[in-house]
Design a protein around this motif. Structure first.
Motif, PDB file in Angstrom:
ATOM      1  N   GLY C  13      79.798-118.494 -88.383  1.00 27.25           N
ATOM      2  CA  GLY C  13      78.459-118.454 -88.952  1.00 27.25           C
ATOM      3  C   GLY C  13      78.141-119.695 -89.777  1.00 27.25           C
ATOM      4  O   GLY C  13      77.438-119.613 -90.774  1.00 27.25           O
ATOM      5  N   GLY C  14      78.669-120.849 -89.362  1.00 35.49           N
ATOM      6  CA  GLY C  14      78.375-122.095 -90.052  1.00 35.49           C
ATOM      7  C   GLY C  14      79.232-122.359 -91.277  1.00 35.49           C
ATOM      8  O   GLY C  14      79.162-123.414 -91.865  1.00 35.49           O
ATOM      9  N   VAL C  15      80.087-121.391 -91.654  1.00 29.81           N
ATOM     10  CA  VAL C  15      80.922-121.578 -92.846  1.00 29.81           C
ATOM     11  C   VAL C  15      82.369-121.806 -92.410  1.00 29.81           C
ATOM     12  O   VAL C  15      82.899-121.033 -91.610  1.00 29.81           O
ATOM     13  N   PRO C  16      83.019-122.867 -92.922  1.00 24.96           N
ATOM     14  CA  PRO C  16      84.399-123.133 -92.507  1.00 24.96           C
ATOM     15  C   PRO C  16      85.314-121.971 -92.899  1.00 24.96           C
ATOM     16  O   PRO C  16      85.233-121.451 -94.004  1.00 24.96           O
ATOM     17  N   VAL C  17      86.190-121.553 -91.972  1.00 25.98           N
ATOM     18  CA  VAL C  17      87.158-120.513 -92.304  1.00 25.98           C
ATOM     19  C   VAL C  17      88.597-121.032 -92.259  1.00 25.98           C
ATOM     20  O   VAL C  17      89.419-120.619 -93.058  1.00 25.98           O
ATOM     21  N   ALA C 192      90.242-122.317 -95.183  1.00 26.53           N
ATOM     22  CA  ALA C 192      89.455-123.436 -95.691  1.00 26.53           C
ATOM     23  C   ALA C 192      89.148-123.221 -97.161  1.00 26.53           C
ATOM     24  O   ALA C 192      88.738-122.147 -97.567  1.00 26.53           O
ATOM     25  N   ALA C 193      89.407-124.253 -97.963  1.00 31.00           N
ATOM     26  CA  ALA C 193      89.135-124.154 -99.389  1.00 31.00           C
ATOM     27  C   ALA C 193      87.627-124.146 -99.606  1.00 31.00           C
ATOM     28  O   ALA C 193      86.883-124.717 -98.828  1.00 31.00           O
ATOM     29  N   PRO C 194      87.169-123.479-100.695  1.00 33.51           N
ATOM     30  CA  PRO C 194      85.728-123.443-100.970  1.00 33.51           C
ATOM     31  C   PRO C 194      85.144-124.843-101.098  1.00 33.51           C
ATOM     32  O   PRO C 194      83.981-125.069-100.754  1.00 33.51           O
ATOM     33  N   MET C 197      83.808-128.288 -97.664  1.00 30.44           N
ATOM     34  CA  MET C 197      82.561-128.012 -96.974  1.00 30.44           C
ATOM     35  C   MET C 197      82.327-128.987 -95.851  1.00 30.44           C
ATOM     36  O   MET C 197      81.337-128.887 -95.139  1.00 30.44           O
ATOM     37  N   ALA C 200      80.484-128.336 -92.420  1.00 30.54           N
ATOM     38  CA  ALA C 200      79.782-127.063 -92.341  1.00 30.54           C
ATOM     39  C   ALA C 200      78.329-127.333 -91.957  1.00 30.54           C
ATOM     40  O   ALA C 200      77.764-128.352 -92.341  1.00 30.54           O
ATOM     41  N   SER C 201      77.746-126.406 -91.202  1.00 29.99           N
ATOM     42  CA  SER C 201      76.415-126.706 -90.694  1.00 29.99           C
ATOM     43  C   SER C 201      75.388-126.707 -91.823  1.00 29.99           C
ATOM     44  O   SER C 201      74.346-127.329 -91.713  1.00 29.99           O
ATOM     45  N   ASP C 202      75.688-126.023 -92.925  1.00 33.75           N
ATOM     46  CA  ASP C 202      74.729-126.046 -94.027  1.00 33.75           C
ATOM     47  C   ASP C 202      75.183-126.975 -95.154  1.00 33.75           C
ATOM     48  O   ASP C 202      74.714-126.884 -96.274  1.00 33.75           O
TER      49      ASP C 202
END
Lengths: 243, 218, 206
Positions: C13-17, C192-194, C197, C200-202
């Motif tokens: 969903g666009g967020v690195p995991v 993935a660390a917070p 980023m 990331a798509s956003d």
């Protein structure tokens, strides 16, 4: 370099904040003078009487209705090719404005048509095309609303916009073929100068310019809102992740 | 590609595939028309081509939301997307299967329903020809609409909203050709344009549909 | 023939995991992914299968070599087991479904409609699908769900045979299949660390 640097949301917002006051002011001046001049300072048409004055709203609204879609088409292409978020969000922001302008065009058309043709609605090619355009706007906006993931929504609406443009154009010709109508020819065109006399023409151009600037200001404003929403969402996702 | 087509046809013909549903809908719709506009033969004859075209179009629409949704739920689309068969070809085949199971029966049934609507004799052949040329476009455009909305829960209504405006040119040229056939006018122009739309849709829309599908699966 | 991942990051969903995933899988080897729910195993497998692009990094050797089996089986309830398998074989340009039926003891069920099978039997048919593809890299996401002990054994044997023939397998599973050729990769530390980023798509909105 180049224009693309404004594809960054932050840079875009900075630029937008600088441009917006001028755009709003210029739009207000253009529309007020254009409409005031048109409504009060032009003579009545010898055939149509004072009903002619509705063109100062009707024509600019129709102009924006079409050009908003064309702008969305370009913005969609930019998103698909270069994946700049601002572009996708600008397309999203422009759609409701285009929809409203289409409705204004249709309603003023009906109000104008009533005394002229003796009926509120005729299935004339131009009116019909606008009705179809209205349906395209509805579908486009509904698709944006229906998809949760913003990037997927941007992708799919862009494809719809591309395919829809082709079919909108096809529909235009199909509708022309289907009925030869009552609507007068184009009010403004470069090759046919004396379509409409100068007296009406000058305030009309001013009014169109005003509407265009209004569209620009609204798109900038609404794109800013969309960017803020996306930013909120992005931050929220990160927050959830950390807890 | 043949395997894809055969599988979809087989699924459609087995119970639960929904084959025949579109046809029944078409029949009912046409039967309802005289109830709503009155039984006068002349009136029915004059609106028959348009009613038959509109009925065929709506019947086509009816089965579209199952076209990809079932394959999406059971994971078939995921596997297809990683298979050697291009997704474009798979979608073109699915749309061909949709045409064979929905469009073609409608074309064949249209003359019989034409009798119910008092369609003049000289109109029958043009009605069938126009439907034969136009229904492939309906299936292909519908496949594109289905690909756009497959990932959306209860996307069926939204799909109708997206697909119906795209059907406008096909409907106009198709119904116009059928109408002109009835009154004995020149039918060539609308038929050529109709065939053009069908060919264009078949040539280009598989790519748009496959692109949309890849974005949904992602 | 090998599958190589170099510093791959994947997003859901666009967020690195996951980020910094690197491994090499040689012919005849298997890799088992471990990690808690939501750690990104499925996302990683889907990315390697080519269903979604990686955020960054390089995936070599996966293209046109992967057979993917996700949570859903891709089988039609209204087709018989044999028809389902023949269809997938044809999609991959092959015909013979005999070995696949034998490996999972499906021969007696071949003519049954898939919709009438039990969950475990259906799963076996879904796993048999991998064998008819003829692809060297199997990607399996929780393959043993709803399988009984015997069926798990059949599955382990099928994987063994596949590896012995020079194939590769990539599994996300918690069950010990007794695969001697398998390495285990725990993805938990690769989360993935917070702050990570990048890509990331956003990203542009942060």
């Amino acid at each position: 370099m180049s224009l693309w640097k404004y594809a960054n949301p932050v840079k875009f917002l900075a630029l937008s904040a600088r441009v917006q006051p001028y755009a709003w002011a210029a739009a207000a001046i253009g529309i007020l003078i254009g409409l005031g001049w048109g409504f009060f300072a032009t003579p009545d048409d010898f055939r149509q009487g004072s009903t002619i004055k509705i063109i100062y709203i009707h024509v600019p609204a129709a102009w924006i209705a079409i050009n908003a879609w064309i702008m969305m088409l370009f913005a969609s292409l930019v998103w698909l090719v270069r994946r700049h978020h601002v572009s996708a969000l600008a397309a999203k922001a422009a759609a409701p404005i285009g929809l409203v302008m289409t409705v204004i065009g249709l309603i003023t058309g009906a109000v104008w048509g009533q005394p002229m043709w003796g009926t509120w609605w005729v299935w004339d090619p131009r009116l019909t095309s606008f009705l179809i355009l209205f349906l395209f706007y509805l579908g486009y906006i509904a698709l944006w609303e229906a998809i949760d993931d913003p990037d997927t929504a941007a992708d799919l609406t862009s494809i719809l916009c591309l395919v829809g443009s082709v079919f909108a154009l096809l529909s235009r010709y199909a509708v022309l073929f289907w009925s030869q109508g009552l609507h007068q020819g184009a009010s403004l065109s470069l090759d046919k100068e004396e379509n409409i006399s100068d007296v009406f023409w000058q305030p009309l151009v001013l009014s169109i310019a005003g509407f265009t600037l209004l569209f620009l200001a609204l798109v900038l404003y609404r794109t800013g809102t969309e960017i803020a929403l996306r930013r909120t969402r992005a931050l929220n996702v990160r927050l959830d992740k950390n807890t | 590609m043949r395997a894809m087509l055969i599988r979809d046809l087989r699924l459609a013909f087995r119970a639960g595939g929904g084959f025949g549903l579109g046809l029944a809908f078409f029949l009912i719709l046409v039967v309802l028309v005289p109830f709503s506009v009155g039984p006068q033969g002349e009136l029915l004859a004059s609106i028959a081509p348009g009613v038959l075209w509109l009925g065929a179009l709506l019947a086509c629409l009816l089965s579209l939301d199952r076209l990809l949704a079932l394959d999406f739920e059971d994971g078939t689309l995921d596997v297809l997307a990683t298979a050697p068969l291009p997704l474009e070809a798979a979608l073109a085949m699915k749309s061909l299967a949709h045409w064979i199971t929905t469009g073609l029966p409608l074309v064949l049934a249209a003359p019989f329903l034409g009798i119910l609507l008092n369609l003049p004799t000289q109109g029958f052949s043009w009605l069938v020809i126009s439907l034969l040329l136009g229904t492939p476009a309906l299936s292909m455009i519908g496949t594109f609409g289905a690909a756009l909305t497959v990932g959306i829960k209860r996307g069926g209504l939204l799909m109708s909203l997206l697909v119906l405006p795209l059907y406008v040119p096909t409907l106009i040229f198709g119904a116009e050709a059928a109408r002109r056939g009835v009154v004995g006018m020149d039918v060539q122009t609308p038929l050529f344009l109709l065939a053009g739309i069908s060919l264009g849709a078949i040539a280009l829309l598989p790519f748009a549909a496959a692109a949309a599908l890849r974005m949904t699966i992602r | 023939m090998e599958l190589r991942l170099t510093n791959v990051a994947v997003a859901r969903g666009g967020v690195p995991v996951l980020s910094g995933v690197s491994f090499t899988l040689a012919a005849g080897k298997a890799l088992i992914l471990r990690g808690p729910n939501g750690s990104g195993k499925t996302t990683l497998l889907r990315t390697i299968a080519g269903l979604q692009p990686p955020l960054s990094g390089q995936i070599d050797g996966a293209e046109d070599a992967v057979a993917y089996a996700g949570h859903a089986d891709g089988l039609k309830a209204m087709l018989s087991v044999a028809e389902n398998l023949k269809f997938w074989a044809a999609i991959y340009g092959r015909r013979d479904i005999g070995p696949a039926l034998d490996a999972y003891a499906l021969a007696p069920l071949a003519e049954r409609l898939t919709g009438t099978l039990s969950a475990g039997q259906k799963r076996r048919a879904g796993l048999a699908r991998l064998m008819v593809t003829g692809r060297p890299i199997w990607i399996l996401d929780e393959p043993t769900v709803s399988l009984d002990v015997d069926a798990v054994e059949m599955f382990a044997k099928a994987v063994q045979t596949h590896l012995a023939a020079g194939g590769m397998a990539l599994l996300a599973t918690h069950i010990d299949l007794g695969l001697a050729q398998a390495q285990v990769l725990d993805v938990t530390p690769l989360r993935a660390a917070p702050s990570d980023m990048h890509g990331a798509s956003d990203e542009a909105f942060l």
